[in-house]
Write an enzyme that holds these catalytic residues in place. Structure first.
Site, PDB file in Angstrom:
ATOM      1  N   ASP A 167     -94.032 -63.771 -46.591  1.00  0.00           N
ATOM      2  CA  ASP A 167     -93.462 -62.971 -45.468  1.00  0.00           C
ATOM      3  C   ASP A 167     -94.174 -61.908 -45.051  1.00  0.00           C
ATOM      4  OD1 ASP A 167     -91.391 -61.408 -44.020  1.00  0.00           O
ATOM      5  OD2 ASP A 167     -89.793 -62.558 -44.640  1.00  0.00           O
ATOM      6  N   ASN A 265     -98.383 -77.750 -41.247  1.00  0.00           N
ATOM      7  CA  ASN A 265     -97.917 -77.421 -39.630  1.00  0.00           C
ATOM      8  C   ASN A 265     -97.645 -75.907 -39.497  1.00  0.00           C
ATOM      9  OD1 ASN A 265     -98.041 -80.092 -39.097  1.00  0.00           O
ATOM     10  ND2 ASN A 265     -95.750 -80.408 -39.616  1.00  0.00           N
TER      11      ASN A 265
END
Length: 285
Positions: A167, A265
């Protein structure tokens, strides 16, 4: 953590006492994540029920606090042998997301043991589902705060530590919450064998600068990359990222793409959005 640049808060870990730092007047370190809902849909609950008994590594908690590790627990070689049944090299991934990378690695290298650390329960469930699907005997998944696990680890226990796409905490006031910090680097270095590597990847330019600031001046890690990358020498925030190109730049050393990391992805979307992937390899010395 891994592959989670946004979060839907359920509750947030805040300052307070922490294992290893508890006591009057002591403050707990800022957490690098916002705890999201632990609810699982029917498919993931079914996977949890089917595979948690085999693949979920449940560690003793500190004062029954979620994601913590008891201060008297030692993740040592004897314990690792009891879990995996052998003394093969052990690689740990901090922030495994849905487990794509570590599952692919465990499939490719059955002679290596893998431990996936994740704080978001749906991600843990996805990793359990993949582990069960491929019947992987060399992978375990742990729902835990990674710094707690690192503090419990025996010196020199880990072959490698991976931290892929953590993050980024893009707001300037939140940069102190980024998982790559000097305190964690201390613990990772201690837990790595001499010559072991901490592999890091990010698609956020400002996080790349942050990694260099934390790691490049340390004398216990060598940056063993061989690519020269130009980065701004000043930090930007969520609202000022577009100004980065106008800032002074300098050259930094980074690594070529780690071949052991599959193209997920999430990473594809970053590339399609025009973001550059930054890879780092820091070797413990």
């Amino acid at each position: 953590m891994n592959e989670s640049h946004t979060a839907s808060p359920d509750w947030q870990m805040t300052e307070g006492t922490m294992p290893g730092t508890a006591g009057p007047g002591r403050r707990r370190e800022l957490m690098s994540f916002v705890r999201r809902s632990s609810r699982l849909d029917k498919r993931l609950q079914k996977a949890w029920d089917a595979y948690a008994g085999t693949y979920l590594l449940e560690l003793p908690q500190y004062d029954h606090r979620e994601l913590s590790v008891a201060t008297d627990f030692h993740f040592d070689r004897e314990y690792a042998h009891s879990v995996w049944g052998n003394d093969n090299p052990l690689i740990v991934e901090i922030g495994t997301g849905q487990g794509e990378n570590i599952v692919a690695a465990a499939q490719k290298r059955p002679d290596v043991n893998y431990l996936a650390l994740e704080v978001y329960r749906p991600g843990v469930a996805h990793a359990l589902l993949k582990a069960g699907k491929y019947e992987l005997s060399n992978l375990r998944v742990c729902e835990v705060n990674a710094p707690d696990l690192m503090r419990a680890a025996e010196d020199g226990l880990f072959e490698e530590v991976w931290t892929f796409f953590p993050d980024p905490w893009p707001k300037t006031k939140h940069h102190k919450r980024r998982i790559v910090q000097s305190t964690l680097a201390d613990e990772v270095h201690r837990a790595l064998k001499t010559g072991g590597s901490w592999r890091i990847a990010t698609d956020i330019e400002d996080y790349a600068l942050h990694v260099h600031e934390v790691m490049d001046q340390r004398n216990d890690f060598d940056n063993v990359g061989d690519l020269t990358v130009s980065l701004p020498t000043e930090h930007v925030s969520k609202g000022t990222a577009d100004m980065a190109a106008q800032l002074p730049h300098a050259d930094f050393t980074e690594s070529r793409r780690f071949e052991g990391r599959v193209l997920t992805n999430f990473e594809k979307k970053g590339i399609e959005a025009g973001r550059v992937i930054h890879d780092f390899t820091y070797r413990a010395v």
